[in-house]
Design an enzyme around this catalytic site. Structure first.
Site, PDB file in Angstrom:
ATOM      1  N   LYS A   1       0.131   5.025   6.825  1.00  0.00           N
ATOM      2  CA  LYS A   1      -0.433   5.713   5.655  1.00  0.00           C
ATOM      3  C   LYS A   1       0.105   7.130   5.593  1.00  0.00           C
ATOM      4  O   LYS A   1       0.708   7.634   6.534  1.00  0.00           O
ATOM      5  CB  LYS A   1      -1.969   5.771   5.731  1.00  0.00           C
TER       6      LYS A   1
ATOM      7  N   SER B   1       0.795  -1.239   0.000  1.00  0.00           N
ATOM      8  CA  SER B   1       0.000   0.000   0.000  1.00  0.00           C
ATOM      9  C   SER B   1       0.821   1.280   0.000  1.00  0.00           C
ATOM     10  O   SER B   1       0.339   2.312  -0.443  1.00  0.00           O
ATOM     11  CB  SER B   1      -0.977   0.014   1.174  1.00  0.00           C
TER      12      SER B   1
END
Length: 159
Positions: free
Chosen positions: A83, A39
């Site tokens: 993230k 990711s």
């Protein structure tokens, strides 16, 4: 004169005590995390990457757009995810809804007390596009240094 010197020593001892207490707190404000998976490609590789993060910035609202953050997963509270912070409260964030299959875009306004998170690899990231804005209370730490792999050792900049 002797009394005056004792007062100075007490003050110095108190200051040294405060300094020692502050130094003891520093390690507890740091966090080592392991990130892996696709990711955050290409910023963080798919293999285990050790990152150094600090906890004070999220606690005091000192995170900024572009920071890489460690967050308690809004989908699984037992898990932490890494993230990029893409939006702060009040920001309008435009994103591709399904980048693998279309160019359809959507714009959202990040609500008060929330942030918008995204993976650097938009084609393979479970992020705010799926679970929406994330409460600021779930922000755990701000990543500032890559420890491993050694070839990438160094500061983590904003993208």
């Amino acid at each position: 004169m002797v009394w005056r010197n004792l007062e100075q020593i007490r003050l110095t001892a108190k200051e040294l005590g405060n300094l020692a207490f502050s130094l003891v707190k520093i390690p507890f404000s740091l966090h080592v995390t392991v990130a892996y998976g696709p990711s955050m490609l290409p910023t963080i590789g798919p293999m285990a990457t050790f990152l150094l993060a600090e906890r004070n910035s999220p606690r005091f609202g000192k995170v900024e757009r572009g920071d890489i953050v460690v967050v308690q997963s809004p989908e699984n509270p037992q898990k932490f995810i890494v993230k990029r912070l893409l939006g702060l409260q009040g920001d309008s964030v435009t994103f591709l809804v399904d980048p693998k299959n279309s160019n359809k875009r959507k714009t959202v306004v990040v609500p008060k007390g929330h942030v918008w998170l995204g993976g650097d690899n938009i084609y393979n990231s479970r992020d705010s596009r799926y679970f929406g804005p994330v409460p600021c209370d779930l922000l755990h730490a701000r990543v500032f240094w890559r420890v491993w792999p050694l070839g990438d050792f160094g500061p983590m900049g904003k993208n």
